[in-house]
Scaffold this active site. Structure first.
Site, PDB file in Angstrom:
ATOM      1  N   LEU A  41      41.337   7.647  15.428  1.00  0.00           N
ATOM      2  CA  LEU A  41      42.034   8.908  15.659  1.00  0.00           C
ATOM      3  C   LEU A  41      41.057   9.917  16.267  1.00  0.00           C
ATOM      4  O   LEU A  41      39.909  10.010  15.838  1.00  0.00           O
ATOM      5  CB  LEU A  41      42.601   9.446  14.343  1.00  0.00           C
ATOM      6  CG  LEU A  41      43.628   8.559  13.632  1.00  0.00           C
ATOM      7  CD1 LEU A  41      44.141   9.247  12.365  1.00  0.00           C
ATOM      8  CD2 LEU A  41      44.795   8.211  14.548  1.00  0.00           C
ATOM      9  N   GLY A 187      33.054  19.037  41.277  1.00  0.00           N
ATOM     10  CA  GLY A 187      32.399  20.236  40.751  1.00  0.00           C
ATOM     11  C   GLY A 187      33.294  21.028  39.817  1.00  0.00           C
ATOM     12  O   GLY A 187      33.229  22.251  39.774  1.00  0.00           O
ATOM     13  N   GLU A 209      31.273  18.743  46.011  1.00  0.00           N
ATOM     14  CA  GLU A 209      32.604  19.270  45.698  1.00  0.00           C
ATOM     15  C   GLU A 209      33.393  19.488  46.977  1.00  0.00           C
ATOM     16  O   GLU A 209      32.896  20.087  47.935  1.00  0.00           O
ATOM     17  CB  GLU A 209      32.473  20.584  44.919  1.00  0.00           C
ATOM     18  CG  GLU A 209      33.745  21.387  44.756  1.00  0.00           C
ATOM     19  CD  GLU A 209      34.868  20.602  44.103  1.00  0.00           C
ATOM     20  OE1 GLU A 209      36.003  20.653  44.619  1.00  0.00           O
ATOM     21  OE2 GLU A 209      34.605  19.917  43.077  1.00  0.00           O
ATOM     22  N   ARG A 277      40.937  14.447  35.608  1.00  0.00           N
ATOM     23  CA  ARG A 277      41.683  13.429  34.883  1.00  0.00           C
ATOM     24  C   ARG A 277      43.159  13.551  35.239  1.00  0.00           C
ATOM     25  O   ARG A 277      43.607  14.601  35.698  1.00  0.00           O
ATOM     26  CB  ARG A 277      41.482  13.595  33.369  1.00  0.00           C
ATOM     27  CG  ARG A 277      40.017  13.518  32.937  1.00  0.00           C
ATOM     28  CD  ARG A 277      39.866  13.719  31.438  1.00  0.00           C
ATOM     29  NE  ARG A 277      40.469  12.632  30.680  1.00  0.00           N
ATOM     30  CZ  ARG A 277      39.859  11.493  30.392  1.00  0.00           C
ATOM     31  NH1 ARG A 277      38.626  11.272  30.808  1.00  0.00           N
ATOM     32  NH2 ARG A 277      40.476  10.560  29.694  1.00  0.00           N
ATOM     33  N   HIS A 449      25.682  45.538  16.131  1.00  0.00           N
ATOM     34  CA  HIS A 449      24.542  45.549  17.056  1.00  0.00           C
ATOM     35  C   HIS A 449      23.332  44.958  16.340  1.00  0.00           C
ATOM     36  O   HIS A 449      23.118  45.225  15.154  1.00  0.00           O
ATOM     37  CB  HIS A 449      24.238  46.996  17.468  1.00  0.00           C
ATOM     38  CG  HIS A 449      22.992  47.146  18.287  1.00  0.00           C
ATOM     39  ND1 HIS A 449      22.947  46.851  19.628  1.00  0.00           N
ATOM     40  CD2 HIS A 449      21.729  47.542  17.939  1.00  0.00           C
ATOM     41  CE1 HIS A 449      21.725  47.076  20.084  1.00  0.00           C
ATOM     42  NE2 HIS A 449      20.972  47.504  19.073  1.00  0.00           N
TER      43      HIS A 449
END
Length: 464
Positions: A41, A187, A209, A277, A449
């Site tokens: 799983l 890319g 790319e 994909r 902060h």
């Protein structure tokens, strides 16, 4: 058809788009059959995607920290790829994956109404399916079904793509060594993450790319900054290219591509095609039902129901966005809907995600460009992390925060951050986008902060 067993729910796929629904429905007293074709799983995220790649990234980032130790007044011996015990990295990965899969299965077994079968399920009609497991076959019936078979790595029609040693993203996760040189064709998020991981591990890396820029759907300003960072770190990034062919033999390849009409060749020990994909519909038996699909995925309505009443689909199977948490949100929504509970189905405009680049790139809601395409008149409040105290302390004061908000009602429609630690900022970002907070409400929140999150308030205070 001779149906052996009748279930309230059949769920095909034990990843994040299936298992959460199975557990929720079984907890509510439904009789559920969950069928998973993989080794456990968890789905693509656990075994081939987000978890193993982040395990690699953790090793790479720690190596990077060692090399920067002198900046913090520490002494550390120099390292090269030979100093990395890759078998230990892979063993650690496998141990984590196995532990998580076993934990999920143990949790499932605690639910008496949930039956988990490891094998394959194929629909044989609108309310029946054939289950094959361990050499045995049985036919089952169901009232409702959820299809959650995820996605598989896309292969491009490039001559030489099938040569030994030319990998996809799954093969790259299982690689047994750190390549001396690596060409990544693609890319997108997978390509960028893997490029930086292996570069930090010592590989010489090239990204090819086809689009004009890397990370096309991401905020354009942040994608541009990250591309600058990749190139500054020594990763070769070539965009607007056309890959013509891959030649050579295992561990010795050359990739031929054209750029602006000129032919170029780059050589590498390993070539990986990581161009995304696509939904995994093979073998589901959809042809025996009214379920429609195309290359983008299974067609569903606003409630994730297919054209076959009672059959739903979730996660990567229905196309973009392909993220584990998005699949889980869809699975949980379908489960609530099937139980008759009031349900708000997830909307892409409210989704949050992280690309685990270096630095991390987090996003929630719409980008500036997407908001304008949607018809909104928007402005952007920005914060440069070069002036940020926490970023300076960490030793990596690089990045930007961009808050996209509508000019008319000042409501926030998107928050995008490029900074190491952005992943942990996306919870607040997702809440702000999901509930449509105004830029003034974000400015009014008191942020601690020195932290990265105080940039939200500082950027909002500076909004026009």
């Amino acid at each position: 058809m001779n149906v052996n067993t009748q279930y309230d729910l059949l769920i095909i796929g034990g990843g994040p788009g299936g298992t959460p629904a199975a557990m929720a429905l079984a907890q509510a007293g439904k009789r559920v059959l969950l069928v998973e074709a993989g080794r456990g799983l968890g789905g693509t995220c656990l075994f081939e995607g987000c978890i193993p790649s982040k395990i690699f990234r953790e090793t790479a980032a720690r190596r990077r920290e060692l090399k920067q130790a002198g900046e913090f007044g520490l002494s550390a011996a120099g390292m090269d790829s030979g100093d990395i015990d890759w078998s230990t990295v892979q063993a650690r990965k496998n141990q984590i994956l196995s532990g998580r899969a076993q934990g999920a299965l143990a949790k499932a077994k605690q639910l008496p109404g949930l039956e988990v079968t490891f094998g394959r399920a194929r629909l044989t009609g609108p309310r029946t399916a054939l289950i094959e497991s361990g050499g045995e076959r049985r036919e089952v019936g169901f009232i409702n079904a959820i299809l959650a078979t995820g996605s598989v790595a896309s292969r491009l029609p490039i001559p030489g793509a099938e040569l030994p040693g030319v990998l996809d993203s799954e093969g790259l996760i299982e690689i047994g060594f750190i390549p001396e040189s690596l060409v990544l064709i693609g890319g997108g998020p997978i390509g960028v993450e893997m490029a930086q991981i292996f570069h930090m591990l010592g590989s010489r890396v090239t990204i090819l790319e086809a689009a004009p820029r890397i990370l096309g759907p991401v905020d354009a300003v942040l994608a541009g900054l990250l591309a600058e960072r990749l190139r500054a770190d020594g990763i070769e990034v070539q965009t607007s290219v056309s890959v013509e062919a891959i030649e050579g033999e295992e561990c010795r390849h050359s990739v031929r591509y054209t750029l602006a009409g000129q032919t170029h060749i780059v050589e590498a020990q390993v070539v990986a095609i990581v161009a995304g994909r696509h939904p995994n519909v093979d073998g589901l038996g959809l042809e025996t039902t009214a379920v429609r699909h195309d290359r983008h995925g299974v067609k569903v309505d606003a409630m994730l129901q297919t054209d076959e009443p009672g059959i739903y689909a979730t996660g990567d199977l229905v196309g973009n966005p392909m993220f584990a948490h998005w699949a889980t949100a869809q699975a949980q929504a379908v489960a609530r809907h099937l139980l008759g509970a009031p349900t708000v189905f997830p909307k892409p405009a409210h989704n949050s995600a992280v690309i685990f680049s270096y630095p991390e790139l987090g996003m929630a809601g719409l980008t500036e460009d997407a908001a304008r395409v949607a018809g909104f008149d928007v402005a952007v409040a920005e914060y440069d992390y070069r002036i940020d105290a926490r970023a300076q302390i960490s030793g990596d004061a690089f990045g930007r925060l961009r808050i996209v908000y509508r000019r008319d009602d000042r409501r926030i429609v998107g928050i995008h951050a490029l900074v190491e630690g952005a992943a942990d900022l996306m919870g607040e970002a997702a809440l702000a986008v999901r509930h449509g907070l105004t830029i003034e409400q974000l400015a009014g929140a008191i942020h601690p902060h020195p932290t990265l999150t105080e940039a939200f308030g500082l950027a909002a205070l500076g909004a026009r």
